[in-house]
Write a protein that holds these residues in place. Structure first.
Motif, mmCIF file in Angstrom:
data_model
loop_
_atom_site.group_PDB
_atom_site.id
_atom_site.type_symbol
_atom_site.label_atom_id
_atom_site.label_comp_id
_atom_site.label_asym_id
_atom_site.label_seq_id
_atom_site.Cartn_x
_atom_site.Cartn_y
_atom_site.Cartn_z
ATOM 1 N N GLN A 1 0.757 -1.251 0.050
ATOM 2 C CA GLN A 1 0.117 0.027 0.081
ATOM 3 C C GLN A 1 0.879 1.252 0.109
ATOM 4 N N THR A 2 1.727 1.196 0.863
ATOM 5 C CA THR A 2 2.922 2.333 0.846
ATOM 6 C C THR A 2 3.626 2.499 -0.693
ATOM 7 N N ALA A 3 3.936 1.401 -1.082
ATOM 8 C CA ALA A 3 4.485 1.661 -2.483
ATOM 9 C C ALA A 3 3.448 2.244 -3.543
ATOM 10 N N ILE A 4 2.239 1.772 -3.535
ATOM 11 C CA ILE A 4 1.285 2.456 -4.574
ATOM 12 C C ILE A 4 1.190 3.757 -4.184
ATOM 13 N N ARG A 5 1.077 3.999 -2.943
ATOM 14 C CA ARG A 5 1.036 5.449 -2.638
ATOM 15 C C ARG A 5 2.044 6.476 -2.937
ATOM 16 N N SER A 6 3.403 5.932 -3.051
ATOM 17 C CA SER A 6 4.426 6.555 -3.339
ATOM 18 C C SER A 6 4.554 6.636 -5.146
ATOM 19 N N ILE A 7 4.256 5.517 -5.638
ATOM 20 C CA ILE A 7 4.205 5.718 -7.175
ATOM 21 C C ILE A 7 2.979 6.576 -7.466
ATOM 22 N N TRP A 8 2.013 6.611 -6.904
ATOM 23 C CA TRP A 8 0.809 7.568 -7.229
ATOM 24 C C TRP A 8 1.285 9.167 -6.954
ATOM 25 N N LYS A 9 2.007 9.365 -5.920
ATOM 26 C CA LYS A 9 2.381 10.827 -5.798
ATOM 27 C C LYS A 9 3.395 11.246 -6.886
ATOM 28 N N GLY A 10 4.567 10.047 -7.084
ATOM 29 C CA GLY A 10 5.596 10.370 -8.029
ATOM 30 C C GLY A 10 5.082 10.691 -9.562
ATOM 31 N N TYR A 11 4.016 10.113 -9.836
ATOM 32 C CA TYR A 11 3.724 9.854 -11.287
ATOM 33 C C TYR A 11 2.273 10.531 -11.518
ATOM 34 N N CYS A 12 1.536 10.896 -10.594
ATOM 35 C CA CYS A 12 0.223 11.380 -10.858
ATOM 36 C C CYS A 12 0.209 12.950 -10.460
ATOM 37 N N ARG A 13 0.986 13.510 -10.804
ATOM 38 C CA ARG A 13 0.931 15.171 -10.135
ATOM 39 C C ARG A 13 0.258 15.856 -11.415
ATOM 40 N N SER A 14 0.197 15.127 -12.698
ATOM 41 C CA SER A 14 -0.827 16.273 -13.663
ATOM 42 C C SER A 14 -1.924 16.301 -13.215
#
Length: 307
Positions: free
Chosen positions: A233-246
């Protein structure tokens, strides 16, 4: 000798002193369970409930005796350490989809917690009087078990341990696992005292690499496995924050995180496990031009991951 556990209840008489087994008998009972029942021909899932009940009875007989003699304390600690290993191994093996027998993960964890608590009391109460050769091993398990502890004071608690214990390799690697696994988005504490973990790293790749390294024993890896999905879950959140700032309207165009890539990052065995995990989190997949499934972030808020 293999007395089953009986819960205290109205209408039952108190245990007679003659019914309480001596420490030596309890050790013999534990040895019998390991040699002839656990190591017997029946699979663990079949004999688990029988052993679970008898080990609980062993712990109960030890607890009512308030042991102080050195040889008796050593016998009690030996039994409790073996019981703890049994619960740790059961949590790993019987939580597998391959197990067809009924298994209550919550009850298993509860009995393991009670066993570990008794062990810690024995270690602390006999500090400087009795040397326990396996204390480092179980202190390390204690640290890993604290990853989701609501008490945010682990550092304060372990500062009371002897220096040589804190410096042991097993305890040090357990502290590394603890720091790597802890995150800043789940607050610890109670009510208005909730706050982020002070040493949380949320470093999921380091956590999984440590578990996969020779410095982590098989049983410690079994303990760490309890928190695998939380790290994912932490990994998913980290990926989301890093790649979905658009802007949200553009996020559906991000096709970089394919199912195969996620399987590697989240340390699953195959793509089907990864897909099921993401679907359980309420996430969705879409298909790109090459026919590969990729994680479609959509417009779901990040704070809903892991809830």
């Amino acid at each position: 000798m293999l007395k089953r556990f009986r819960r205290s209840a109205a209408g039952y008489d108190e245990q007679l002193p003659s019914d309480i087994r001596t420490p030596k008998t309890l050790l013999q009972t534990m040895n019998y369970l390991i040699r002839h029942v656990i190591n017997g021909p029946e699979p663990l899932g079949v004999i688990h409930k029988f052993v679970w009940d008898r080990t609980r009875s062993i712990r109960n007989d030890f607890s009512v005796q308030q042991l102080t003699r050195e040889d008796h304390v050593r016998m009690a600690v030996t039994c409790l350490e073996r019981i703890a290993r049994f619960h740790i191994l059961s949590l790993h093996l019987l939580s597998s989809p391959a197990n067809q027998e009924h298994f209550d993960h919550h009850q298993e964890r509860e009995q393991l917690n009670n066993t570990m608590l008794s062990l810690m009391y024995y270690y602390d109460d006999n500090r400087g009087r009795i040397h326990f050769p396996n204390e480092e091993e179980f202190r390390a398990y204690y640290i890993v078990f604290a990853i989701h502890d609501q008490r945010p004071d682990l550092e304060t608690r372990i500062q009371k341990w002897p220096v040589e214990l804190l410096r042991s390799p097993k305890v040090q690697v357990a502290l590394e696992l603890y720091a790597a696994a802890s995150n800043t988005w789940e607050y610890q504490g109670t009510l208005d005292e909730k706050r982020p973990n002070a040493i949380a790293q949320g470093f999921y790749t380091r956590f999984f690499n440590l578990v996969d390294s020779p410095s982590v024993s098989y049983l410690m890896a079994c303990v760490a496995e309890i928190y695998f999905n939380n790290l994912r879950q932490t990994a998913i959140r980290s990926i989301w924050k890093g790649y979905c700032r658009s802007p949200i309207s553009q996020q559906h165009k991000n096709e970089e995180w394919t199912l195969e890539e996620l399987t590697s990052v989240l340390y699953f065995d195959d793509d089907s496990q990864t897909e099921q995990f993401c679907l359980d989190q309420g996430l969705e997949f879409a298909e790109n031009a090459e026919g590969q499934l990729y994680l479609n972030w959509g417009s779901r808020p990040i704070d809903s991951v892991g809830t």
